[in-house]
Design an enzyme around this catalytic site. Structure first.
Site, PDB file in Angstrom:
ATOM      1  N   ASP A 119      -2.129  -4.721   3.294  1.00  0.00           N
ATOM      2  CA  ASP A 119      -3.225  -5.431   2.659  1.00  0.00           C
ATOM      3  C   ASP A 119      -4.533  -4.787   3.137  1.00  0.00           C
ATOM      4  OD1 ASP A 119      -4.675  -7.622   1.381  1.00  0.00           O
ATOM      5  OD2 ASP A 119      -4.994  -8.367   3.415  1.00  0.00           O
ATOM      6  N   ASP A 150      -8.360  -6.424   2.879  1.00  0.00           N
ATOM      7  CA  ASP A 150      -9.288  -7.361   3.515  1.00  0.00           C
ATOM      8  C   ASP A 150      -8.574  -8.290   4.477  1.00  0.00           C
ATOM      9  OD1 ASP A 150     -12.033  -6.997   2.683  1.00  0.00           O
ATOM     10  OD2 ASP A 150     -11.305  -7.352   0.653  1.00  0.00           O
TER      11      ASP A 150
END
Length: 232
Positions: free
Chosen positions: A14, A16
């Site tokens: 991922d 953020d």
């Protein structure tokens, strides 16, 4: 705490909250949006973390027109990237060194799978001087269903040419962990945006404080990942 070693064919990160911290910018953007969308709750950032902004703005800001939605996505993401006083996202502890290590040993065996738009990723990744995946990255624009649906991580696995069940998904948000699990991947939770206690009942196989305690090496065609895990 204990050392754990696993072998996987690829790693899907991922963006953020996992590789970079955009929390101040996100909070600032929501503050600005609440001036117009006054019905939004104070905890909107927490409620929607890890989901596609397109889905969030449609659901919570009640934007139905596609053109208006695209314009608001860009406005929100520019607020996040530039924030107040020109500040923006920063690389989280251990992220850059881990990606540098992966680029040395297995540059084709990792990528980024983000719920953000391609516009945001194209702005945030270089602004943070974060290593770019050699095979590109997957954004919320590339899938029809966002996290917690498995489509994003399935797309990431396809981009690397490996089955999702042979990947490790690295995530900070419950929605992303659920997406990784739904895709059949093993999941590693990092406690960079959520308290450890709040992640223990989510779809994680392993949980670490951050990426600093993770090392990788190539063993045959697989990546051997060693991490300092927090026991449930």
């Amino acid at each position: 705490m204990a050392q754990e070693t696993i072998k996987v064919d690829a790693i899907l990160f991922d963006l953020d909250g996992t590789l970079i911290d955009s929390t101040p910018g996100v909070l600032y953007a929501w503050d600005e949006f609440r001036k117009q969308y006054t019905h939004l709750p104070d905890n909107i950032a927490h409620l929607t973390h890890g989901r596609r902004l397109k889905d969030t703005l449609h659901e919570h800001c009640r934007i139905t027109d596609e053109s208006d939605l695209e314009n608001e996505i860009i406005r929100f993401e520019l607020l996040v990237v530039n924030q107040r006083d020109g500040l923006g996202p920063e690389v989280l502890k251990g992220a850059q060194s881990l990606l540098n290590e992966l680029n040395e040993i297995a540059p084709d065996k990792w990528t980024i799978v983000t719920s953000s738009s391609r516009f945001y990723a194209s702005q945030a990744i270089p602004k943070c001087s974060l290593s770019m995946p050699r095979k590109g990255y997957v954004t919320g624009d590339d899938v029809t269903e966002g996290k917690p649906k498995p489509a994003p991580y399935n797309a990431g696995a396809v981009a690397l040419g490996v089955p999702a069940e042979k990947c490790l998904v690295v995530e900070d948000a419950p929605s992303g962990l659920k997406a990784g699990r739904a895709a059949g991947a093993r999941t590693l939770a990092v406690c960079t945006s959520h308290a450890r206690e709040s992640l223990l009942n989510e779809a994680q196989d392993y949980i670490v404080e951050d990426l600093e305690g993770i090392s990788v090496k190539l063993v045959g065609d697989q990546i051997e990942v060693t991490m300092t895990v927090a026991r449930n």
